[in-house]
Enzyme design. Structure first.
Site, PDB file in Angstrom:
ATOM      1  N   GLY A   1      24.373   5.369   1.997  1.00  0.00           N
ATOM      2  CA  GLY A   1      24.063   6.777   2.255  1.00  0.00           C
ATOM      3  C   GLY A   1      23.365   7.019   3.576  1.00  0.00           C
TER       4      GLY A   1
ATOM      5  N   HIS B   1      38.076  25.807   6.967  1.00  0.00           N
ATOM      6  CA  HIS B   1      39.100  25.657   8.015  1.00  0.00           C
ATOM      7  C   HIS B   1      38.487  25.459   9.411  1.00  0.00           C
ATOM      8  CE1 HIS B   1      38.435  29.671   9.725  1.00  0.00           C
ATOM      9  NE2 HIS B   1      38.189  30.026   8.467  1.00  0.00           N
TER      10      HIS B   1
ATOM     11  N   HIS C   1      26.662  13.131   7.227  1.00  0.00           N
ATOM     12  CA  HIS C   1      26.711  13.234   5.763  1.00  0.00           C
ATOM     13  C   HIS C   1      26.611  14.710   5.373  1.00  0.00           C
ATOM     14  CE1 HIS C   1      24.632  12.058   1.673  1.00  0.00           C
ATOM     15  NE2 HIS C   1      25.708  12.809   1.503  1.00  0.00           N
TER      16      HIS C   1
END
Ligand SMILES: CC(=O)SCCNC(=O)CCNC(=O)[C@H](O)C(C)(C)COP(=O)(O)OP(=O)(O)OC[C@H]1O[C@@H](n2cnc3c(N)ncnc32)[C@H](O)[C@@H]1OP(=O)(O)O
Length: 201
Positions: free
Chosen positions: A63, A130, A139
């Site tokens: 992570g 989009h 992240h």
């Protein structure tokens, strides 16, 4: 070709299950980390095996952005093919692109013509709408939402359930607190926590 999962923490559990859900043969997946022990019912192998990784595919499932990118560079330099993992219940637009070693979790959405870099995590339920562009090693944490055409730099953490309004630009190495609403562009290295104030009543 064998698949190597690098990492054995909480994020690695999620990636491991996504790999299996996406059709990888569990017997072909080995787990390597800097501590030995058990991981999801299998033994963790020591990381010295990372020295020569020719003929393997690998995914760094860690992570922490900086550690993930460091190990991803190391795996690539050792000859491994960097594997992207997309959970079968994620929605990845056919016109979107994702880089090597990127993970797209269950229920995440990557929409039309979005461009996602290398070693990125798009976590559970996150929406990358989009035309967004996301830099390497970033992240996007669970349930966060990027409006259309948001530009995000490298090594950014967008905290859980944050919302970034359409067209906003976020620099490299930025941290956005969980639950924040980002209404203005953010320069490199800044930390943004919280929500917009009332500007008209
Ligand atoms: C599967 C997964 O778990 S993925 C994990 C994804 N990770 C996240 O979403 C975590 C994102 N990180 C955060 O939100 C962190 O709180 C950070 C990075 C924004 C701030 O961390 P730190 O710099 O350590 O700040 P610290 O905890 O000292 O808090 C400083 C102040 O900001 C407040 N604060 C911290 N985070 C937030 C937040 N998200 N929203 C509102 N206030 C916050 C604290 O209450 C504290 O206020 P106080 O000074 O009045 O006590």
């Amino acid at each position: 070709m064998s698949t190597i999962l690098i990492g054995a923490g909480g994020h690695a559990k999620v990636v491991f299950e996504a790999l299996i859900a996406a059709g990888s043969d569990p017997t072909q997946v080995t787990v390597r980390a800097d501590h030995e022990g058990e991981f999801m019912g299998r033994l963790v192998q020591a990381p010295e095996c990372l020295a020569d990784m020719r003929g393997t595919k690998s995914h760094v499932a860690i992570g922490n952005n900086a550690v993930r990118i460091r190990l991803l560079d190391r795996a690539r330099a050792s000859g491994s093919e960097l594997l992207s993992v997309v959970h079968p219940d994620a929605s990845l637009s056919p016109s979107a692109t994702i880089g090597q070693g990127t993970f797209v979790a269950c229920r995440a959405i990557v929409s039309s013509q979005a461009r996602v870099g290398h070693g990125v995590i798009i976590n559970h339920g996150a929406i990358v709408d989009h035309d967004c562009v996301i830099g390497d090693g970033t992240h996007i944490a669970p349930a966060s939402t990027l409006g259309g055409a948001v530009l995000i730099g490298k090594n950014v953490l967008v905290g859980s359930n944050a919302t970034i309004l359409p067209g906003i630009e976020i620099g490299d190495d930025v941290v956005i607190g969980a639950g924040s609403v980002v209404t203005k562009s953010i320069p490199h290295g800044a930390v943004w926590i919280g929500n917009a104030r009332i500007v008209r009543e």
